[in-house]
Design a protein around this motif. Structure first.
Motif, PDB file in Angstrom:
ATOM      1  N   ALA A   1       0.382  -0.939   0.279  1.00 23.21           N
ATOM      2  CA  ALA A   1      -0.325  -0.101   0.005  1.00 23.21           C
ATOM      3  C   ALA A   1       0.778   1.578   0.348  1.00 23.21           C
ATOM      4  CB  ALA A   1      -1.239   0.292   1.333  1.00 23.21           C
ATOM      5  N   ILE A   2       0.493   2.258  -0.901  1.00 24.78           N
ATOM      6  CA  ILE A   2       1.348   3.293  -0.634  1.00 24.78           C
ATOM      7  C   ILE A   2       0.467   4.927  -0.116  1.00 24.78           C
ATOM      8  CG2 ILE A   2       2.510   2.985  -2.355  1.00 24.78           C
ATOM      9  CD1 ILE A   2       1.215   4.199  -4.553  1.00 24.78           C
ATOM     10  N   MET A   3       1.623   5.797  -0.264  1.00 20.46           N
ATOM     11  CA  MET A   3       0.761   6.788  -0.020  1.00 20.46           C
ATOM     12  C   MET A   3       0.687   7.884  -1.489  1.00 20.46           C
ATOM     13  SD  MET A   3       2.783   9.471   3.431  1.00 20.46           S
ATOM     14  CE  MET A   3       3.792  10.447   2.377  1.00 20.46           C
ATOM     15  N   ALA A   4      -0.256   8.617  -2.173  1.00 18.28           N
ATOM     16  CA  ALA A   4       0.426   8.761  -3.328  1.00 18.28           C
ATOM     17  C   ALA A   4       0.390  10.467  -3.089  1.00 18.28           C
ATOM     18  CB  ALA A   4      -0.975   8.137  -4.135  1.00 18.28           C
ATOM     19  N   VAL A   5       1.686  11.241  -3.537  1.00 17.39           N
ATOM     20  CA  VAL A   5       1.411  12.130  -3.741  1.00 17.39           C
ATOM     21  C   VAL A   5       1.950  12.823  -5.661  1.00 17.39           C
ATOM     22  CG1 VAL A   5       2.936  13.795  -2.592  1.00 17.39           C
ATOM     23  CG2 VAL A   5       3.259  11.925  -1.252  1.00 17.39           C
ATOM     24  N   PRO A   6       0.792  13.295  -5.584  1.00 15.16           N
ATOM     25  CA  PRO A   6       1.071  13.128  -7.467  1.00 15.16           C
ATOM     26  C   PRO A   6       1.813  14.448  -8.024  1.00 15.16           C
ATOM     27  CG  PRO A   6      -1.147  13.901  -6.060  1.00 15.16           C
ATOM     28  CD  PRO A   6      -0.592  13.297  -4.993  1.00 15.16           C
ATOM     29  N   CYS A   7       2.465  15.524  -6.473  1.00 14.10           N
ATOM     30  CA  CYS A   7       2.960  15.906  -7.576  1.00 14.10           C
ATOM     31  C   CYS A   7       4.233  16.420  -7.356  1.00 14.10           C
ATOM     32  CB  CYS A   7       2.701  17.865  -6.227  1.00 14.10           C
ATOM     33  SG  CYS A   7       3.375  17.593  -4.607  1.00 14.10           S
ATOM     34  N   GLY A   8       4.564  14.807  -6.250  1.00 11.33           N
ATOM     35  CA  GLY A   8       6.296  14.218  -6.009  1.00 11.33           C
ATOM     36  C   GLY A   8       6.818  13.170  -6.786  1.00 11.33           C
ATOM     37  N   ASP A   9       5.571  12.067  -7.551  1.00 10.00           N
ATOM     38  CA  ASP A   9       6.046  11.614  -8.232  1.00 10.00           C
ATOM     39  C   ASP A   9       5.198  11.035  -9.558  1.00 10.00           C
ATOM     40  OD1 ASP A   9       6.460   8.393  -7.450  1.00 10.00           O
ATOM     41  OD2 ASP A   9       4.915   8.444  -8.424  1.00 10.00           O
ATOM     42  N   GLU A  10       5.689  10.319 -10.369  1.00  6.96           N
ATOM     43  CA  GLU A  10       4.854  10.700 -11.709  1.00  6.96           C
ATOM     44  C   GLU A  10       4.115   9.745 -11.835  1.00  6.96           C
ATOM     45  OE1 GLU A  10       6.259  12.799 -14.213  1.00  6.96           O
ATOM     46  OE2 GLU A  10       5.012  12.118 -15.180  1.00  6.96           O
ATOM     47  N   ARG A  11       4.623   8.599 -11.565  1.00 12.57           N
ATOM     48  CA  ARG A  11       2.944   7.597 -11.295  1.00 12.57           C
ATOM     49  C   ARG A  11       1.369   7.945 -10.775  1.00 12.57           C
ATOM     50  NH1 ARG A  11       7.087   3.643  -8.277  1.00 12.57           N
ATOM     51  NH2 ARG A  11       6.623   5.366  -7.473  1.00 12.57           N
ATOM     52  N   ASP A  12       1.692   9.027  -9.257  1.00 12.33           N
ATOM     53  CA  ASP A  12       0.536   8.638  -8.579  1.00 12.33           C
ATOM     54  C   ASP A  12      -0.134   9.882  -9.397  1.00 12.33           C
ATOM     55  OD1 ASP A  12       1.431   7.292  -6.882  1.00 12.33           O
ATOM     56  OD2 ASP A  12       2.777   8.973  -5.452  1.00 12.33           O
ATOM     57  N   PHE A  13       1.064  11.004 -10.277  1.00 11.44           N
ATOM     58  CA  PHE A  13       1.106  11.803 -10.648  1.00 11.44           C
ATOM     59  C   PHE A  13      -0.543  11.677 -11.647  1.00 11.44           C
ATOM     60  CE2 PHE A  13       1.116  14.928 -14.024  1.00 11.44           C
ATOM     61  CZ  PHE A  13       0.469  16.080 -13.997  1.00 11.44           C
ATOM     62  N   LYS A  14       0.297  10.590 -12.667  1.00 11.48           N
ATOM     63  CA  LYS A  14      -0.095  10.186 -13.824  1.00 11.48           C
ATOM     64  C   LYS A  14      -1.604   9.641 -13.254  1.00 11.48           C
ATOM     65  CE  LYS A  14       2.723   9.558 -17.754  1.00 11.48           C
ATOM     66  NZ  LYS A  14       4.076   8.998 -17.339  1.00 11.48           N
TER      67      LYS A  14
ATOM     68  N   ALA B   1      -3.597  10.172 -10.679  1.00  8.68           N
ATOM     69  CA  ALA B   1      -4.269  11.476  -9.908  1.00  8.68           C
ATOM     70  C   ALA B   1      -5.203  12.150 -11.752  1.00  8.68           C
ATOM     71  CB  ALA B   1      -3.051  12.074  -9.357  1.00  8.68           C
ATOM     72  N   GLN B   2      -4.613  12.236 -12.691  1.00  7.84           N
ATOM     73  CA  GLN B   2      -4.839  13.533 -13.915  1.00  7.84           C
ATOM     74  C   GLN B   2      -5.788  12.616 -14.084  1.00  7.84           C
ATOM     75  OE1 GLN B   2      -1.224  14.043 -16.113  1.00  7.84           O
ATOM     76  NE2 GLN B   2      -2.624  16.062 -16.187  1.00  7.84           N
ATOM     77  N   HIS B   3      -5.926  11.033 -14.632  1.00  9.81           N
ATOM     78  CA  HIS B   3      -6.379   9.418 -14.784  1.00  9.81           C
ATOM     79  C   HIS B   3      -8.014   9.493 -14.415  1.00  9.81           C
ATOM     80  CE1 HIS B   3      -8.131   6.149 -16.575  1.00  9.81           C
ATOM     81  NE2 HIS B   3      -7.830   6.256 -17.901  1.00  9.81           N
ATOM     82  N   PHE B   4      -7.763   9.935 -13.211  1.00 15.51           N
ATOM     83  CA  PHE B   4      -9.055   9.978 -12.417  1.00 15.51           C
ATOM     84  C   PHE B   4      -9.479  11.079 -11.782  1.00 15.51           C
ATOM     85  CE2 PHE B   4      -7.596   5.450 -12.274  1.00 15.51           C
ATOM     86  CZ  PHE B   4      -9.132   4.945 -12.926  1.00 15.51           C
ATOM     87  N   ASN B   5      -8.699  12.309 -12.187  1.00 14.91           N
ATOM     88  CA  ASN B   5      -9.351  13.586 -11.863  1.00 14.91           C
ATOM     89  C   ASN B   5      -9.162  14.221 -10.406  1.00 14.91           C
ATOM     90  OD1 ASN B   5      -9.971  15.136 -14.395  1.00 14.91           O
ATOM     91  ND2 ASN B   5     -11.353  13.533 -14.646  1.00 14.91           N
ATOM     92  N   ILE B   6      -8.391  13.285  -9.922  1.00 16.43           N
ATOM     93  CA  ILE B   6      -8.150  13.025  -8.103  1.00 16.43           C
ATOM     94  C   ILE B   6      -7.928  14.776  -8.000  1.00 16.43           C
ATOM     95  CG2 ILE B   6      -7.636  12.609  -6.483  1.00 16.43           C
ATOM     96  CD1 ILE B   6      -7.242  10.020  -7.216  1.00 16.43           C
ATOM     97  N   PRO B   7      -8.122  15.600  -7.378  1.00 22.00           N
ATOM     98  CA  PRO B   7      -7.692  17.090  -7.387  1.00 22.00           C
ATOM     99  C   PRO B   7      -5.093  17.405  -6.745  1.00 22.00           C
ATOM    100  CG  PRO B   7      -9.931  17.193  -6.256  1.00 22.00           C
ATOM    101  CD  PRO B   7      -8.762  15.446  -6.397  1.00 22.00           C
ATOM    102  N   ILE B   8      -5.072  17.510  -6.867  1.00 22.10           N
ATOM    103  CA  ILE B   8      -3.653  17.461  -6.216  1.00 22.10           C
ATOM    104  C   ILE B   8      -2.861  18.941  -5.359  1.00 22.10           C
ATOM    105  CG2 ILE B   8      -0.601  17.367  -7.523  1.00 22.10           C
ATOM    106  CD1 ILE B   8      -2.611  15.963 -10.361  1.00 22.10           C
ATOM    107  N   THR B   9      -2.647  18.684  -4.462  1.00 22.33           N
ATOM    108  CA  THR B   9      -2.249  19.690  -3.435  1.00 22.33           C
ATOM    109  C   THR B   9      -0.761  19.607  -4.163  1.00 22.33           C
ATOM    110  OG1 THR B   9      -3.435  18.171  -2.228  1.00 22.33           O
ATOM    111  CG2 THR B   9      -1.371  19.741  -1.116  1.00 22.33           C
ATOM    112  N   ASN B  10      -0.361  20.692  -4.154  1.00 23.27           N
ATOM    113  CA  ASN B  10       1.402  21.434  -4.473  1.00 23.27           C
ATOM    114  C   ASN B  10       1.512  21.502  -2.844  1.00 23.27           C
ATOM    115  OD1 ASN B  10       3.392  21.392  -5.330  1.00 23.27           O
ATOM    116  ND2 ASN B  10       3.188  23.804  -5.884  1.00 23.27           N
ATOM    117  N   ILE B  11       2.554  20.559  -3.007  1.00 21.17           N
ATOM    118  CA  ILE B  11       2.978  21.472  -1.163  1.00 21.17           C
ATOM    119  C   ILE B  11       5.055  22.103  -1.841  1.00 21.17           C
ATOM    120  CG2 ILE B  11       2.594  19.550   0.216  1.00 21.17           C
ATOM    121  CD1 ILE B  11       4.702  17.575  -0.435  1.00 21.17           C
ATOM    122  N   ILE B  12       5.395  21.826  -3.208  1.00 23.29           N
ATOM    123  CA  ILE B  12       6.568  22.589  -3.251  1.00 23.29           C
ATOM    124  C   ILE B  12       6.569  23.627  -4.267  1.00 23.29           C
ATOM    125  CG2 ILE B  12       7.595  19.865  -3.059  1.00 23.29           C
ATOM    126  CD1 ILE B  12       6.882  19.468  -6.111  1.00 23.29           C
ATOM    127  N   GLY B  13       5.931  24.081  -4.660  1.00 24.08           N
ATOM    128  CA  GLY B  13       5.674  25.672  -4.719  1.00 24.08           C
ATOM    129  C   GLY B  13       5.997  25.245  -6.647  1.00 24.08           C
TER     130      GLY B  13
END
Length: 924
Positions: free
Chosen positions: A395-408, A410-422
């Motif tokens: 199991a993972i915690m998905a961080v889409p702003c920092g991880d390519e797979r999580d990002f893809k 999130a995009q695919h399923f329209n999950i909102p992305i939190t940006n923590i790296i400005g």
RNA sequence: GCCCUGGUGGUGGAAUUGGUAGACACGCAGGACUUAAAAUCCUGUUCGCUGAAAAAGCGAGUGCGGGUUCAAGUCCCGCCCGGGGCACCA
């Protein structure tokens, strides 16, 4: 007196065999040296010229070490059990025992012709019962051991039982089931079956249910290293995941030591990297998230994730669990139940290969949420196959702003992305940086990510919601095969408990079986033998051991091959110790080498041997490629057009047997006779010659580019063949085979012969002392040959011999004294001619046992040297100078050189650089 | 995508620590010996240019572009290409 290599080579091979010239004793006052070749699986195809490359290199080195006064162990044997041998046997309808024996004999006769210095009295065959008896015995030791993580070593099972009886398993976490906890009184209360099951979870060789790589076509499971890109390494058959009862080796417990051991051995960087990557150590944290679900089963449950980036904890936008995760059923909401079931069915329908081939984004929402540990927000839990059940916690915690797979995802399923790296995140790609200053990150705001990793872990540990965790990518190694041709397990099952057979009952012989069809329920062929499987009121284990079982320890058996009491006496293994030089291909980087390293460590831990790394130094020989020849058939006709003219036609390219081609010129009559199809072929030639095309590719029967060493040896002799293989290029490097090139080496050998004997005059050796010039030529050669041999630069060593012989020929040197010394340094490379000329020259004993000569430096002292003179770094002329001149003397002489004067054009130089013994540079 | 390798004449390769790039071979060309062939030997062979030719000289040159240095195949930075390994490894 001609150089009749056929008679000479046969004569000395017979003589060496008769007087046991290569017999090695375990008792010797000499220092030991152990040179090992990766032993071959005796395939039906026999050897081609690529195979002996490593064997020749190790043979040269062994002989060199012997001449330098070492007691050298240099054995050979056969990895004769295993899947390929069984497949071969099935395909050819011959029992594997017979086909293996036959193939071994072919190999042996090929090897013998090349003149290796193996001590054949030490030969091992992994499929012989006096060998596999000890493979079974070592298995029993592993079965009777557990890995103590505190001391990082294998210990005996009875010690573990003692600990359980006195304190339960509180201090010994269970590697097979981390949820397992029991007290001493629990332990005592367990029945035999319960105790046996618990012990099985600790054993180093254990039996368990697990996801395995099942190959239907081969009818067996495969280890991870036997699966390449979702298909079997052998045969390229599809592989699927399947849950099966299997034997395993708990190699994961050795991960740390396998990693640490790499620092103590001399392997190439790429080899170490491959092993390091395979082990795949990573540092991070395990974090518990509270689950929120309408499903009652999720009540009070936590979701444990593994992450290497706990610093991104505030960037978690969703969680993903593997489809096989145990919580899937418990957390799924009623609304999502059918979608989840549908998704799981879809995942199960996909083979490993399909997953590899099309990595499409897929997943389903479980209907459950996790609570963020530091914020009042709920995070949706998704299920997706991009998270693997077997790694980390599944199991993972998905961080889409920092991880390519999580990002893809999130995009695919329209999950909102939190940006923590400005500004490091551009909304288009994830950015896995560790340099950013954290934003939107609660107590981590303003902290650099790199620093936040440790801070966040500490915080989570304080709060008891997470802990520091190291993970390994490596999995335990599947150790059973549903096949016939392997070591039977010395195990009998009674009431579902596995009992080790007593050592006195070893070997458990592999029964004869003519029909190798699989047994019922995916079991191996041995299950078809009820009279064999039924044993002492129980049932024998019907799986057999995998190919790597026998090869994991064979280097030990060579030390003491006939021992009937032990696998290898401690005396013998203490004497020979580690393999000093191991030569073999890179294809065994993660399989064989890791397994044999692990077995060595286990045997060391249990006190059977005194070292825990088997191979001190590993050299990987390169592959020799084939140089294929092509003919061009005009489409739809039986006409073949020469390579230079083919552009004028529409043609089909056909591989032609390289033995029908001399250089590029086709033997047209031979071609017509080659295959009935070509009997009435006609040719469009270039002035009567049909030129073939060429291509470098793998040496393989199907390309008709296989060159058999036997043919080369018949034509040029073993000595020429050996030297040519070495001359081809650096051992480690891949290189093409070119039969034409062998002429040069053959000419060299004949030229060498003429220093000793002449066709008409017979022996031309003289007792007169050699001239200083001859000695100088000789010692120059000796010095370089020895240096090059010692650093495995065999190709340049052969060049040195050529230069030396050219010089001695020019000097008309026939000194018996000098030329006898030359034979000693040549003997490792070309033993037959060396021995022949050694005896022709009237020397005592065998050249094999002479003392390697040492360099007499006095002949090499130079009084003057030809220096290059460079003007601004560009060589313009040379000058002969006394080596002892001072800078001033040199400058004076250089300034007087006409060429220098010309370039100076009247100016004076800025600087004159004089590097003694190297060069002179005039800076203008 | 990540990691590891390697890239030098027509070919295989050499140059070990920055110091004469192409050792040693193959191939090719020419020659000697031979009736002929095989075998053997000799000469030449990185490319281009200036020499009728030889001798000699000049220029370019180790995948590409920069840099450091008196000097770079070798060291540094950025690319390109081949080979091998790993690849949803969180």
């Amino acid at each position: 007196m001609e150089y009749g290599f056929r008679d000479i080579e046969r004569k000395w091979q017979d003589a060496w065999k008769q007087n046991k010239a290569y017999k090695v004793d375990n008792n010797s006052p000499k220092p030991k040296y152990y040179v090992l070749d990766m032993f071959p699986y005796p395939s039906g195809a026999g050897l081609h010229v690529g195979h002996p490359l490593g064997y020749i290199a190790s043979d040269v080195f062994s002989r060199y070490k012997r001449l330098k006064g070492f007691n050298v162990l240099h054995p050979m044997g056969y990895d004769s059990f295993g899947l390929p041998a069984e497949q071969y046997a099935i395909e050819h309808g011959i029992p594997p025992a017979i086909s293996t024996e036959y193939n071994i004999n072919t190999f042996r006769s090929q090897l013998d012709k090349i003149g290796f210095c193996y001590d054949w009295d030490r030969e091992v065959r992994t499929s012989n019962d006096d060998y596999y008896k000890w493979t079974q015995w070592i298995f029993l030791q592993l079965f009777d051991s557990w890995f103590d993580r505190k001391s990082q070593k294998a210990r005996r099972l009875h010690e573990l039982i003692d600990i359980f009886s006195s304190e339960g398993n509180a201090n010994i976490p269970c590697p097979g089931d981390k949820h397992l906890h029991f007290t001493a009184s629990d332990w005592k209360a367990f029945n035999e079956k319960q105790q046996a099951d618990i012990l099985m979870h600790y054993r180093i060789a254990f039996c368990g249910i697990g996801e395995v790589n099942w190959c239907e076509a081969l009818g067996t499971v495969l280890a991870n290293d036997e699966v390449i890109n979702g298909v079997s390494e052998r045969g390229g058959h599809p592989v699927v995941k399947k849950k099966l009862r299997q034997w395993y080796l708990r190699i994961t417990e050795y991960a740390e030591r396998l990693l640490a051991g790499l620092d103590t051995v001399d392997f190439s960087d790429s080899m170490k990297d491959m092993q390091t990557n395979w082990i795949g150590k990573s540092f991070g944290a395990e974090i518990d998230f509270d689950l929120v679900s309408e499903n009652m089963l999720a009540e009070g449950k936590k979701l444990k994730v593994y992450t290497t980036r706990p610093d991104t904890i505030f960037g978690v936008d969703f969680m993903v669990i593997a489809p096989e995760h145990e919580l899937v059923k418990q957390i799924t909401s009623s609304g999502q139940a059918s979608a989840v079931t549908e998704y799981i069915d879809y995942v199960n329908s996909r083979s490993e290969r399909e997953r590899m081939a099309e990595k499409k984004i897929s997943g389903v929402f479980s209907g459950a949420y996790c609570k963020h540990p530091f914020e009042e927000r709920q995070i949706p839990v998704w299920i997706s196959e991009y998270v693997l059940a077997g790694y980390g916690t599944g199991a993972i915690m998905a961080v889409p702003c920092g991880d390519e797979r999580d990002f893809k995802f999130a995009q695919h399923f329209n999950i909102p992305i939190t940006n923590i790296i400005g500004s490091h995140f551009n909304g288009v790609d994830a950015n896995p940086t560790k340099e950013a200053i954290l934003e939107n990150s609660g107590f981590l705001n303003g902290t650099k990510m790199l620093d936040a990793i440790a801070i966040s872990i500490t915080k989570m540990e304080e709060l008891g919601i997470g802990k520091r965790q190291t993970n390994y990518r490596m999995r335990d190694a599947a150790f059973s095969r549903q096949r016939y041709w392997g070591e039977p397990f010395p195990i009998v099952w009674k009431n579902d408990i596995a009992y080790a057979l007593p050592v006195s009952s070893l070997p458990v012989a592999l029964p004869q079986l003519s029909d190798l069809k699989p047994g019922p329920d995916g079991q191996g062929p041995l299950a078809n033998l009820p009279e064999w499987t039924a044993f002492e009121g129980g049932t024998r284990e019907v799986n057999t051991m995998p190919g790597y079982a026998g090869s994991s320890w064979y280097f030990l058996r060579y030390m003491d091959p006939q021992n009937k009491q032990e696998f290898c006496s401690r005396e013998a293994s203490d004497y020979w110790g580690q393999v000093d030089l191991y030569i073999g291909g890179t294809e065994h980087a993660v399989g064989h080498l890791l397994y044999s390293r692990m077995w060595t460590k286990a045997l060391f831990d249990l006190g059977y041997i005194g070292f825990d790394e088997p191979f001190k130094r590993l050299v990987n020989q390169g592959k020799i490629g084939g140089d294929s020849r092509l003919v061009y058939r005009v489409r739809g006709t039986k006409q073949f057009v020469s390579a230079g003219l083919k552009d004028g036609y529409e043609t089909d390219e056909i591989h032609v047997d390289v033995t029908l081609v001399d250089g590029f010129d086709l033997d047209m009559d031979g071609f017509k006779k080659w295959k009935p199809d070509f009997a009435d072929a006609s040719f469009i030639t270039e002035e009567g010659i049909y030129k073939c095309g060429s291509r470098l590719e793998k040496m393989s029967k199907r390309y008709f580019n296989v060159v058999n060493p036997d043919d080369i040896v018949v034509k040029y002799g073993a000595d020429t063949f050996r030297m040519y293989e070495m001359f081809l290029g650096p051992v480690e490097q891949d290189k093409p085979w070119d039969t034409k090139g062998i002429e040069g080496v053959h000419r060299f050998i004949k030229k060498l012969w003429r220093l000793y004997a002449d066709a008409e005059k017979g022996i031309v050796l003289t007792d007169a002392t050699a001239t200083d010039a001859s000695w100088k030529a000789f010692y120059k050669m000796l010095k370089k040959v020895e240096e090059d041999t010692a650093r495995f630069s065999f190709n340049t060593a052969v060049s040195c011999f050529m230069i030396g012989v050219n010089e001695l020929t020019d000097l008309n040197c026939h000194s018996k004294d000098l030329l006898s010394k030359l034979l000693i340094i040549l003997a490792p490379y070309a033993p037959h001619i060396s021995e022949e000329l050694w005896s022709v020259a009237g020397n005592q004993g065998s050249v094999l046992d002479s003392n390697y000569p040492s360099v007499e430096e006095k002949y090499l002292v130079e009084t003057s040297k030809e220096y290059p003179i460079a003007i601004n770094g560009k060589t313009r002329t040379t000058i002969e100078l006394d080596v002892n001149l001072s800078q001033q003397d040199v400058e004076k002489l250089v300034m007087a050189e006409p060429v220098v004067i010309k370039w100076l054009e009247g100016k004076s130089p800025k600087k004159i650089i004089y590097v003694k013994n190297k060069m002179i540079n005039v800076v203008i």
